[in-house]
Motif scaffolding. Structure first.
Motif, PDB file in Angstrom:
ATOM      1  N   GLY A 282       0.770  -1.232   0.000  1.00 22.60           N
ATOM      2  CA  GLY A 282       0.000   0.000   0.000  1.00 22.60           C
ATOM      3  C   GLY A 282       0.800   1.279   0.000  1.00 22.60           C
ATOM      4  O   GLY A 282       0.232   2.351   0.219  1.00 22.60           O
ATOM      5  N   LYS A 294      -3.440   2.969   2.607  1.00 26.58           N
ATOM      6  CA  LYS A 294      -4.302   2.306   3.591  1.00 26.58           C
ATOM      7  C   LYS A 294      -4.838   3.278   4.645  1.00 26.58           C
ATOM      8  O   LYS A 294      -5.784   2.948   5.371  1.00 26.58           O
ATOM      9  CB  LYS A 294      -3.537   1.176   4.290  1.00 26.58           C
ATOM     10  CG  LYS A 294      -3.160   0.014   3.377  1.00 26.58           C
ATOM     11  CD  LYS A 294      -2.405  -1.039   4.172  1.00 26.58           C
ATOM     12  CE  LYS A 294      -2.015  -2.223   3.306  1.00 26.58           C
ATOM     13  NZ  LYS A 294      -1.281  -3.263   4.080  1.00 26.58           N
ATOM     14  N   ASN A 295      -4.241   4.470   4.736  1.00 28.62           N
ATOM     15  CA  ASN A 295      -4.667   5.425   5.753  1.00 28.62           C
ATOM     16  C   ASN A 295      -6.110   5.881   5.524  1.00 28.62           C
ATOM     17  O   ASN A 295      -6.547   6.073   4.387  1.00 28.62           O
ATOM     18  CB  ASN A 295      -3.746   6.653   5.760  1.00 28.62           C
ATOM     19  CG  ASN A 295      -2.395   6.341   6.377  1.00 28.62           C
ATOM     20  OD1 ASN A 295      -2.200   5.304   6.998  1.00 28.62           O
ATOM     21  ND2 ASN A 295      -1.437   7.252   6.200  1.00 28.62           N
ATOM     22  N   LYS A 296      -6.817   6.115   6.619  1.00 30.92           N
ATOM     23  CA  LYS A 296      -8.230   6.494   6.557  1.00 30.92           C
ATOM     24  C   LYS A 296      -8.438   7.820   5.833  1.00 30.92           C
ATOM     25  O   LYS A 296      -9.504   8.064   5.248  1.00 30.92           O
ATOM     26  CB  LYS A 296      -8.817   6.566   7.973  1.00 30.92           C
ATOM     27  CG  LYS A 296     -10.324   6.776   8.016  1.00 30.92           C
ATOM     28  CD  LYS A 296     -10.860   6.671   9.424  1.00 30.92           C
ATOM     29  CE  LYS A 296     -12.362   6.965   9.466  1.00 30.92           C
ATOM     30  NZ  LYS A 296     -13.145   6.021   8.650  1.00 30.92           N
ATOM     31  N   GLU A 299     -10.032   7.721   2.463  1.00 24.18           N
ATOM     32  CA  GLU A 299     -11.311   7.001   2.343  1.00 24.18           C
ATOM     33  C   GLU A 299     -12.309   7.711   1.424  1.00 24.18           C
ATOM     34  O   GLU A 299     -13.039   7.065   0.665  1.00 24.18           O
ATOM     35  CB  GLU A 299     -11.922   6.819   3.730  1.00 24.18           C
ATOM     36  CG  GLU A 299     -13.173   5.976   3.752  1.00 24.18           C
ATOM     37  CD  GLU A 299     -13.679   5.759   5.174  1.00 24.18           C
ATOM     38  OE1 GLU A 299     -14.181   4.660   5.457  1.00 24.18           O
ATOM     39  OE2 GLU A 299     -13.563   6.691   6.002  1.00 24.18           O
ATOM     40  N   ARG A 323      -7.880   2.719  -1.980  1.00 20.78           N
ATOM     41  CA  ARG A 323      -7.903   2.406  -0.549  1.00 20.78           C
ATOM     42  C   ARG A 323      -8.931   1.307  -0.256  1.00 20.78           C
ATOM     43  O   ARG A 323      -8.677   0.379   0.511  1.00 20.78           O
ATOM     44  CB  ARG A 323      -8.239   3.638   0.289  1.00 20.78           C
ATOM     45  CG  ARG A 323      -8.219   3.320   1.794  1.00 20.78           C
ATOM     46  CD  ARG A 323      -8.774   4.427   2.651  1.00 20.78           C
ATOM     47  NE  ARG A 323      -8.692   4.050   4.062  1.00 20.78           N
ATOM     48  CZ  ARG A 323      -9.597   3.303   4.700  1.00 20.78           C
ATOM     49  NH1 ARG A 323     -10.654   2.846   4.046  1.00 20.78           N
ATOM     50  NH2 ARG A 323      -9.431   3.005   5.978  1.00 20.78           N
ATOM     51  N   HIS A 324     -10.100   1.413  -0.885  1.00 18.00           N
ATOM     52  CA  HIS A 324     -11.142   0.390  -0.712  1.00 18.00           C
ATOM     53  C   HIS A 324     -10.630  -0.992  -1.123  1.00 18.00           C
ATOM     54  O   HIS A 324     -10.869  -1.988  -0.434  1.00 18.00           O
ATOM     55  CB  HIS A 324     -12.372   0.764  -1.548  1.00 18.00           C
ATOM     56  CG  HIS A 324     -13.223  -0.399  -1.910  1.00 18.00           C
ATOM     57  ND1 HIS A 324     -13.995  -1.102  -0.987  1.00 18.00           N
ATOM     58  CD2 HIS A 324     -13.412  -1.034  -3.106  1.00 18.00           C
ATOM     59  CE1 HIS A 324     -14.621  -2.087  -1.599  1.00 18.00           C
ATOM     60  NE2 HIS A 324     -14.279  -2.074  -2.879  1.00 18.00           N
ATOM     61  N   PHE A 326      -7.581  -2.134  -1.094  1.00 15.76           N
ATOM     62  CA  PHE A 326      -6.664  -2.647  -0.076  1.00 15.76           C
ATOM     63  C   PHE A 326      -7.414  -3.062   1.176  1.00 15.76           C
ATOM     64  O   PHE A 326      -7.119  -4.106   1.767  1.00 15.76           O
ATOM     65  CB  PHE A 326      -5.586  -1.603   0.253  1.00 15.76           C
ATOM     66  CG  PHE A 326      -4.377  -1.698  -0.628  1.00 15.76           C
ATOM     67  CD1 PHE A 326      -3.349  -2.570  -0.328  1.00 15.76           C
ATOM     68  CD2 PHE A 326      -4.276  -0.925  -1.779  1.00 15.76           C
ATOM     69  CE1 PHE A 326      -2.234  -2.679  -1.148  1.00 15.76           C
ATOM     70  CE2 PHE A 326      -3.169  -1.018  -2.611  1.00 15.76           C
ATOM     71  CZ  PHE A 326      -2.137  -1.896  -2.294  1.00 15.76           C
ATOM     72  N   ALA A 327      -8.419  -2.273   1.588  1.00 16.61           N
ATOM     73  CA  ALA A 327      -9.202  -2.619   2.780  1.00 16.61           C
ATOM     74  C   ALA A 327      -9.953  -3.934   2.585  1.00 16.61           C
ATOM     75  O   ALA A 327     -10.120  -4.709   3.529  1.00 16.61           O
ATOM     76  CB  ALA A 327     -10.176  -1.490   3.103  1.00 16.61           C
ATOM     77  N   ALA A 328     -10.373  -4.179   1.339  1.00 16.34           N
ATOM     78  CA  ALA A 328     -11.117  -5.406   1.031  1.00 16.34           C
ATOM     79  C   ALA A 328     -10.197  -6.559   0.636  1.00 16.34           C
ATOM     80  O   ALA A 328     -10.670  -7.656   0.324  1.00 16.34           O
ATOM     81  CB  ALA A 328     -12.110  -5.123  -0.097  1.00 16.34           C
ATOM     82  N   ASN A 329      -8.880  -6.297   0.643  1.00 17.34           N
ATOM     83  CA  ASN A 329      -7.878  -7.304   0.267  1.00 17.34           C
ATOM     84  C   ASN A 329      -8.104  -7.830  -1.144  1.00 17.34           C
ATOM     85  O   ASN A 329      -7.948  -9.019  -1.423  1.00 17.34           O
ATOM     86  CB  ASN A 329      -7.857  -8.460   1.273  1.00 17.34           C
ATOM     87  CG  ASN A 329      -6.565  -9.273   1.181  1.00 17.34           C
ATOM     88  OD1 ASN A 329      -5.513  -8.739   0.814  1.00 17.34           O
ATOM     89  ND2 ASN A 329      -6.638 -10.553   1.505  1.00 17.34           N
TER      90      ASN A 329
END
Length: 376
Positions: A282, A294-296, A299, A323-324, A326-329
């Motif tokens: 990321g 990855k930082n909020k 978002e 970012r989404h 990465f958050a969802a892998n």
């Protein structure tokens, strides 16, 4: 292979050159994306060629020897045909893996016995066998077999290792002269300077390598944990000795700032896993600093990944979407970040070349180093 020095920067040792191989022309300074296993991780060859557009990529002798094995590569007609890549390729010799797999290898004068990380089987690399393997892989530029010392490294060990690397170089050269080219094109051979972070050893090694008379030369054993200042100091010592009319390759380096600082010291060629490895975690490199996607804070940022980026992913996707992913892998996130980072590295070295030719590289480099030091 032929190297033509185009011009030099008036305020530093930076150079712009042209390296001609049988698979195409390489404009230096250049960054070589790492394709360890015959693939740059997460990137299709079409994206690699059309979007990232490197002049040359790198493959790894140790890994290709184990998988798919040299027999398969020979049947395919060499690595270029196996992976459908028609531009230049450089292969390292496996010396770095000798260093990184220290728990699974034993070094002797004859060579290195190591244990495969894949199935635990034992194998032996000698200077002679590594030359044979690289002939079969078929890269345009092949490297001497060397030992990469760790950091920190005891002076006596560093000296002993350096002299063994020099003896291995002589064996590489002697054996390579007996091996005909394969696949209808030639290969260039680069020896490697060692000596850890000891000035006198680096000087000795640089003189030995320069006297070998190879068409290009490499600097190894740096970017293994030493402070950046020590890396720059050793690079400066070595580039003062290596021939000016031959390309200089600094192995395994590094961050965008490392690359610019070493270009200023007279380095022409670079490789590093950092842009691809960090992308998968990321981290995005940009001209204005580093982004942790990855930082909020990203978002709800619907601006492009990088408005200044040179690849299609930079403007086709937003920071919020990346970012989404990465958050969802989702693996697409890693692919987008990888293409972006490699595109940025290619932009960086090509922009450096333009500024060297224009005669204002040093001022541009100082500005870029300051900008890229920021965390966004």
């Amino acid at each position: 292979m032929k190297f033509d020095l185009v011009t030099k920067d008036p305020l530093s040792k930076a150079r712009a050159g042209t390296l001609t191989t049988d698979h195409g022309v390489i404009q230096t300074p250049i960054f070589m994306p790492v394709g360890t296993m015959g693939t740059v991780k997460g990137v299709h060859q079409r994206e690699l060629k059309e979007d990232i557009n490197p002049d040359i990529i790198l493959g790894n002798t140790y890994h290709l020897y184990l998988r798919p094995q040299t027999e398969i590569l020979e049947k395919a007609g060499g690595l270029h045909k196996f992976m459908n890549w028609d531009r230049p390729i450089l292969t390292d010799s496996g010396g770095y893996q000798v260093y990184s797999l220290s728990a699974n290898r034993k070094i002797k004068e004859e060579g290195v016995k190591f244990k495969s990380h894949i199935d635990g089987s034992y194998h032996f690399f000698s200077p002679e066998s590594v030359m044979e393997i690289q002939r079969t892989i078929g890269a345009d530029i092949i490297m001497a077999f060397d030992e990469c010392t760790p950091y920190p490294c005891d002076y006596r060990y560093a000296k002993r290792s350096m002299h063994m690397t020099h003896r291995w170089l002589d064996r590489c050269i002697t054996h390579l002269e007996k091996l005909p080219f394969k696949y209808g094109y030639s290969q260039a051979f680069f020896p490697i300077v060692q000596g850890s972070t000891y000035t006198d050893l680096r000087q000795q090694s640089a003189e030995y390598i320069a006297n070998a008379g190879a068409v290009g030369n490499a600097i190894g054993g740096l970017s293994v944990g030493e402070p950046a200042e020590e890396m720059y100091a050793m690079t400066e010592v070595v580039t003062a000795i290596l021939p000016e009319d031959k390309p200089r390759y600094l192995m395994g380096v590094g961050t965008p700032i490392n690359i610019l600082e070493n270009i200023a010291l007279g380095i022409d060629m670079f490789d590093c896993v950092m842009p691809t490895r960090n992308a998968r975690n990321g981290m995005l490199f940009t001209a204005n600093g580093t982004i942790n996607i990855k930082n909020k804070k990203w978002e709800d940022d619907f601006s492009p990944v990088d408005e200044m980026g040179i690849t299609y992913v930079d403007t086709q996707y937003t920071k919020a979407y990346l970012r989404h992913l990465f958050a969802a892998n989702e693996y697409l996130g890693k692919q987008i970040a990888t293409i972006h980072n490699l595109g940025f590295y290619m932009w960086l070295v090509r922009e450096a070349r333009e500024h060297i030719i224009a005669g204002d590289f040093y001022a541009w480099k100082e500005k870029m180093v300051k900008q890229m030091s920021q965390r966004l």
